[in-house]
Each structure stands twice: as C-alpha cells, then as structure tokens.
Write a protein that holds these residues in place. Structure first.
Motif, mmCIF file in Angstrom:
data_model
loop_
_atom_site.group_PDB
_atom_site.id
_atom_site.type_symbol
_atom_site.label_atom_id
_atom_site.label_comp_id
_atom_site.label_asym_id
_atom_site.label_seq_id
_atom_site.Cartn_x
_atom_site.Cartn_y
_atom_site.Cartn_z
ATOM 1 N N VAL A 45 46.083 40.936 24.553
ATOM 2 C CA VAL A 45 46.797 39.665 24.375
ATOM 3 C C VAL A 45 48.004 39.609 25.312
ATOM 4 O O VAL A 45 48.255 38.585 25.957
ATOM 5 C CB VAL A 45 47.242 39.489 22.900
ATOM 6 C CG1 VAL A 45 48.201 38.328 22.759
ATOM 7 C CG2 VAL A 45 46.026 39.305 22.000
ATOM 8 N N ALA A 46 48.734 40.709 25.405
ATOM 9 C CA ALA A 46 49.912 40.738 26.278
ATOM 10 C C ALA A 46 49.515 40.560 27.740
ATOM 11 O O ALA A 46 50.174 39.830 28.494
ATOM 12 C CB ALA A 46 50.667 42.050 26.094
ATOM 13 N N ILE A 47 48.427 41.198 28.156
ATOM 14 C CA ILE A 47 47.969 41.063 29.544
ATOM 15 C C ILE A 47 47.469 39.640 29.800
ATOM 16 O O ILE A 47 47.781 39.027 30.816
ATOM 17 C CB ILE A 47 46.870 42.098 29.843
ATOM 18 C CG1 ILE A 47 47.490 43.489 29.889
ATOM 19 C CG2 ILE A 47 46.160 41.787 31.163
ATOM 20 C CD1 ILE A 47 46.485 44.613 29.951
ATOM 21 N N GLY A 48 46.686 39.096 28.866
ATOM 22 C CA GLY A 48 46.125 37.754 29.043
ATOM 23 C C GLY A 48 47.172 36.658 29.050
ATOM 24 O O GLY A 48 46.977 35.606 29.647
ATOM 25 N N SER A 49 48.294 36.889 28.401
ATOM 26 C CA SER A 49 49.324 35.860 28.348
ATOM 27 C C SER A 49 50.344 35.966 29.484
ATOM 28 O O SER A 49 51.240 35.140 29.585
ATOM 29 C CB SER A 49 50.058 35.931 26.998
ATOM 30 O OG SER A 49 50.767 37.151 26.889
ATOM 31 N N ASN A 50 50.199 36.954 30.336
ATOM 32 C CA ASN A 50 51.123 37.147 31.454
ATOM 33 C C ASN A 50 50.528 36.515 32.709
ATOM 34 O O ASN A 50 49.579 37.037 33.298
ATOM 35 C CB ASN A 50 51.362 38.644 31.670
ATOM 36 C CG ASN A 50 52.453 38.907 32.681
ATOM 37 O OD1 ASN A 50 52.668 38.135 33.595
ATOM 38 N ND2 ASN A 50 53.125 40.034 32.503
ATOM 39 N N PRO A 51 51.075 35.380 33.162
ATOM 40 C CA PRO A 51 50.492 34.687 34.320
ATOM 41 C C PRO A 51 50.539 35.502 35.608
ATOM 42 O O PRO A 51 49.661 35.385 36.455
ATOM 43 C CB PRO A 51 51.315 33.414 34.442
ATOM 44 C CG PRO A 51 52.514 33.606 33.605
ATOM 45 C CD PRO A 51 52.225 34.686 32.625
ATOM 46 N N THR A 52 51.527 36.337 35.776
ATOM 47 C CA THR A 52 51.629 37.161 36.989
ATOM 48 C C THR A 52 50.467 38.137 37.071
ATOM 49 O O THR A 52 49.856 38.313 38.132
ATOM 50 C CB THR A 52 52.970 37.931 37.005
ATOM 51 O OG1 THR A 52 54.039 37.002 36.852
ATOM 52 C CG2 THR A 52 53.136 38.709 38.292
ATOM 53 N N LYS A 55 47.217 36.266 37.804
ATOM 54 C CA LYS A 55 47.149 35.808 39.191
ATOM 55 C C LYS A 55 46.777 36.963 40.133
ATOM 56 O O LYS A 55 46.053 36.775 41.096
ATOM 57 C CB LYS A 55 48.505 35.224 39.601
ATOM 58 C CG LYS A 55 48.435 34.320 40.807
ATOM 59 C CD LYS A 55 49.803 33.773 41.173
ATOM 60 C CE LYS A 55 50.332 32.903 40.041
ATOM 61 N NZ LYS A 55 51.635 32.313 40.348
ATOM 62 N N LYS A 56 47.267 38.171 39.843
ATOM 63 C CA LYS A 56 47.022 39.319 40.723
ATOM 64 C C LYS A 56 45.894 40.210 40.207
ATOM 65 O O LYS A 56 45.750 41.354 40.640
ATOM 66 C CB LYS A 56 48.304 40.138 40.844
ATOM 67 C CG LYS A 56 49.419 39.403 41.540
ATOM 68 C CD LYS A 56 50.635 40.260 41.705
ATOM 69 C CE LYS A 56 51.717 39.487 42.425
ATOM 70 N NZ LYS A 56 52.897 40.297 42.681
ATOM 71 N N LEU A 57 45.072 39.689 39.317
ATOM 72 C CA LEU A 57 44.020 40.483 38.686
ATOM 73 C C LEU A 57 43.038 41.117 39.672
ATOM 74 O O LEU A 57 42.662 42.270 39.496
ATOM 75 C CB LEU A 57 43.279 39.634 37.655
ATOM 76 C CG LEU A 57 42.464 40.399 36.630
ATOM 77 C CD1 LEU A 57 43.316 41.421 35.889
ATOM 78 C CD2 LEU A 57 41.825 39.448 35.649
ATOM 79 N N PRO A 58 42.605 40.413 40.732
ATOM 80 C CA PRO A 58 41.655 41.070 41.656
ATOM 81 C C PRO A 58 42.207 42.357 42.277
ATOM 82 O O PRO A 58 41.514 43.366 42.338
ATOM 83 C CB PRO A 58 41.398 40.008 42.727
ATOM 84 C CG PRO A 58 41.672 38.712 42.042
ATOM 85 C CD PRO A 58 42.785 39.000 41.072
ATOM 86 N N VAL A 59 43.452 42.323 42.718
ATOM 87 C CA VAL A 59 44.057 43.516 43.326
ATOM 88 C C VAL A 59 44.333 44.564 42.256
ATOM 89 O O VAL A 59 44.002 45.743 42.422
ATOM 90 C CB VAL A 59 45.365 43.143 44.060
ATOM 91 C CG1 VAL A 59 46.083 44.387 44.560
ATOM 92 C CG2 VAL A 59 45.066 42.203 45.205
ATOM 93 N N LEU A 60 44.937 44.139 41.158
ATOM 94 C CA LEU A 60 45.248 45.075 40.078
ATOM 95 C C LEU A 60 43.979 45.660 39.476
ATOM 96 O O LEU A 60 43.959 46.832 39.080
ATOM 97 C CB LEU A 60 46.068 44.377 38.993
ATOM 98 C CG LEU A 60 47.473 43.939 39.373
ATOM 99 C CD1 LEU A 60 48.096 43.129 38.248
ATOM 100 C CD2 LEU A 60 48.333 45.134 39.698
ATOM 101 N N GLY A 61 42.930 44.859 39.415
ATOM 102 C CA GLY A 61 41.674 45.337 38.847
ATOM 103 C C GLY A 61 41.092 46.490 39.639
ATOM 104 O O GLY A 61 40.612 47.476 39.066
ATOM 105 N N MET A 62 41.120 46.390 40.965
ATOM 106 C CA MET A 62 40.587 47.471 41.800
ATOM 107 C C MET A 62 41.440 48.729 41.654
ATOM 108 O O MET A 62 40.911 49.838 41.536
ATOM 109 C CB MET A 62 40.525 47.030 43.267
ATOM 110 C CG MET A 62 39.891 48.059 44.172
ATOM 111 S SD MET A 62 38.270 48.631 43.624
ATOM 112 C CE MET A 62 37.262 47.255 44.036
#
Length: 91
Positions: A45-52, A55-62
């Motif tokens: 929930v905390a991750i999903g509610s943080n727009p930053t 927005k950077k999920l593709p880079v952070l995901g890798m």
C-alpha cells in the motif's frame, strides 16, 4: 534501539519458558505468519500510494530484481554451507 532489544529479550525469555507447550507454539506460528502477511500488504500500500516510486518503477523494478536474485542466491548458498557443517547426518 534499546526498546527493540528489550522487547526481543523479553520475547526470548517468554519463548524459553513456553518451549514445551506445542499448542502455544503452533498458535504463535500462525500469528507470526498473519503479521508478516499484514506487513507485506501495508508495504505494498505504501509503495502503491507513492507517485515517485510508481513513476520510476521500470528502473527501480530492474534494480529490485537484481538485488532480489543476488539475495536469494546468497541465502541459498549460505544455507547450504550452514546445513553442510552443522545439520547433515554424519555417517
């Protein structure tokens, strides 16, 4: 930090005195799993509610994938070493 150490020490002492009561231990295991699942949900929930982060999920995901894979491989290797030296049956 002192609070965490005091709570862990108190929990260790309580666990020591309750170690021969399997019913309490089984209940404790279920409570621990419920708490872990609850914490994972709240972290989501905390991750999903943080727009930053979103927005950077593709880079952070890798980066997260690489860190997770390295952590898993390291844990499996360390577990194998510990098992080999401490828990395997000696013939």
């Amino acid at each position: 930090m002192v609070t965490v150490l005091v709570i862990m020490t108190a929990g260790t002492l309580v666990g020591y005195f309750l170690r021969n009561r399997p019913k309490i231990i089984l209940t404790n295991d279920k409570l621990i799993m419920a708490a872990v699942f609850g914490l994972l949900f709240l972290m989501g929930v905390a991750i999903g509610s943080n727009p930053t982060i979103i927005k950077k999920l593709p880079v952070l995901g890798m980066q997260a994938l690489v860190i997770a894979v390295v952590g898993i491989v390291g844990s499996v290797l360390a577990g194998g070493v510990v098992y080999y030296f401490f828990f395997r049956k000696k013939s």
